[in-house]
Design a protein around this motif. Structure first.
Motif, PDB file in Angstrom:
ATOM      1  N   ALA A 160       0.833  -1.202   0.000  1.00 26.94           N
ATOM      2  CA  ALA A 160       0.000   0.000   0.000  1.00 26.94           C
ATOM      3  C   ALA A 160       0.872   1.258   0.000  1.00 26.94           C
ATOM      4  CB  ALA A 160      -0.929  -0.006   1.210  1.00 26.94           C
ATOM      5  N   GLN A 174       1.241   4.170  -2.978  1.00 29.36           N
ATOM      6  CA  GLN A 174       1.041   5.587  -2.681  1.00 29.36           C
ATOM      7  C   GLN A 174       2.268   6.400  -3.078  1.00 29.36           C
ATOM      8  OE1 GLN A 174      -0.231   6.435   1.296  1.00 29.36           O
ATOM      9  NE2 GLN A 174      -0.265   8.624   0.951  1.00 29.36           N
ATOM     10  N   GLN A 207      -1.208   8.325  -4.982  1.00 26.89           N
ATOM     11  CA  GLN A 207      -2.600   8.223  -4.579  1.00 26.89           C
ATOM     12  C   GLN A 207      -2.753   7.153  -3.510  1.00 26.89           C
ATOM     13  OE1 GLN A 207      -5.236   6.520  -7.627  1.00 26.89           O
ATOM     14  NE2 GLN A 207      -3.437   6.279  -8.901  1.00 26.89           N
ATOM     15  N   GLN A 208      -3.613   7.441  -2.565  1.00 23.20           N
ATOM     16  CA  GLN A 208      -3.871   6.477  -1.509  1.00 23.20           C
ATOM     17  C   GLN A 208      -4.918   5.487  -2.002  1.00 23.20           C
ATOM     18  OE1 GLN A 208      -4.557   8.246   2.241  1.00 23.20           O
ATOM     19  NE2 GLN A 208      -4.742   6.315   3.310  1.00 23.20           N
ATOM     20  N   VAL A 209      -4.604   4.223  -1.846  1.00 25.50           N
ATOM     21  CA  VAL A 209      -5.490   3.158  -2.296  1.00 25.50           C
ATOM     22  C   VAL A 209      -6.347   2.712  -1.119  1.00 25.50           C
ATOM     23  CG1 VAL A 209      -5.554   0.829  -3.246  1.00 25.50           C
ATOM     24  CG2 VAL A 209      -3.787   2.412  -4.003  1.00 25.50           C
ATOM     25  N   GLU A 210      -7.638   2.578  -1.347  1.00 24.11           N
ATOM     26  CA  GLU A 210      -8.527   2.068  -0.306  1.00 24.11           C
ATOM     27  C   GLU A 210      -8.147   0.627  -0.014  1.00 24.11           C
ATOM     28  OE1 GLU A 210     -12.573   2.620  -1.498  1.00 24.11           O
ATOM     29  OE2 GLU A 210     -12.252   4.732  -1.959  1.00 24.11           O
ATOM     30  N   LEU A 211      -7.959   0.337   1.260  1.00 22.30           N
ATOM     31  CA  LEU A 211      -7.461  -0.981   1.644  1.00 22.30           C
ATOM     32  C   LEU A 211      -8.370  -2.118   1.199  1.00 22.30           C
ATOM     33  CD1 LEU A 211      -5.957  -0.268   5.162  1.00 22.30           C
ATOM     34  CD2 LEU A 211      -4.798  -0.415   2.952  1.00 22.30           C
ATOM     35  N   HIS A 212      -9.673  -1.910   1.244  1.00 20.26           N
ATOM     36  CA  HIS A 212     -10.565  -3.003   0.814  1.00 20.26           C
ATOM     37  C   HIS A 212     -10.398  -3.286  -0.678  1.00 20.26           C
ATOM     38  CE1 HIS A 212     -13.217   0.333  -0.383  1.00 20.26           C
ATOM     39  NE2 HIS A 212     -13.807  -0.536  -1.171  1.00 20.26           N
ATOM     40  N   ARG A 213     -10.094  -2.255  -1.466  1.00 16.88           N
ATOM     41  CA  ARG A 213      -9.856  -2.483  -2.901  1.00 16.88           C
ATOM     42  C   ARG A 213      -8.516  -3.177  -3.117  1.00 16.88           C
ATOM     43  NH1 ARG A 213     -10.671   2.131  -6.717  1.00 16.88           N
ATOM     44  NH2 ARG A 213     -10.899   0.419  -8.167  1.00 16.88           N
ATOM     45  N   LEU A 214      -7.517  -2.803  -2.318  1.00 15.02           N
ATOM     46  CA  LEU A 214      -6.218  -3.444  -2.417  1.00 15.02           C
ATOM     47  C   LEU A 214      -6.320  -4.926  -2.068  1.00 15.02           C
ATOM     48  CD1 LEU A 214      -3.191  -3.076  -2.918  1.00 15.02           C
ATOM     49  CD2 LEU A 214      -2.955  -2.454  -0.521  1.00 15.02           C
ATOM     50  N   GLN A 226      -8.684  -6.864  -2.617  1.00 11.14           N
ATOM     51  CA  GLN A 226      -9.357  -7.603  -3.684  1.00 11.14           C
ATOM     52  C   GLN A 226      -8.421  -7.966  -4.834  1.00 11.14           C
ATOM     53  OE1 GLN A 226     -12.524  -4.864  -4.590  1.00 11.14           O
ATOM     54  NE2 GLN A 226     -13.880  -5.752  -3.053  1.00 11.14           N
TER      55      GLN A 226
END
Length: 72
Positions: free
Chosen positions: A42, A46, A51-58, A60
């Motif tokens: 993560a 970034q 950009q910060q990646v939403e953890l739930h999307r990461l 997946q």
């Protein structure tokens, strides 16, 4: 960032030889797949893509290609 450079960055986080990975390698099959590696991934996304990646999307993402698609 091209696919090879991205794959090399992912391989470094997992302490893997980039030559042993492809963009379709299953992340969960890598020996170092754990919560610390997940956080390092993560952070790398970034830092390199700004950009910060939403953890739930990461969470997946199943392959390096999925990760790259997430930040493109």
């Amino acid at each position: 960032m091209d696919n090879q450079s991205f794959l090399e960055a992912v391989a470094e986080i997992f302490d893997e030889d980039p030559a042993s990975m492809t963009m379709m390698t299953a992340l969960q099959d890598l020996p170092k797949w754990d919560s610390l590696t997940f956080m390092a991934l993560a952070t790398m996304l970034q830092d390199k893509f700004g950009q910060q990646v939403e953890l739930h999307r990461l969470m997946q993402c199943e392959t390096p290609q999925d990760l790259l698609d997430l930040v493109k």
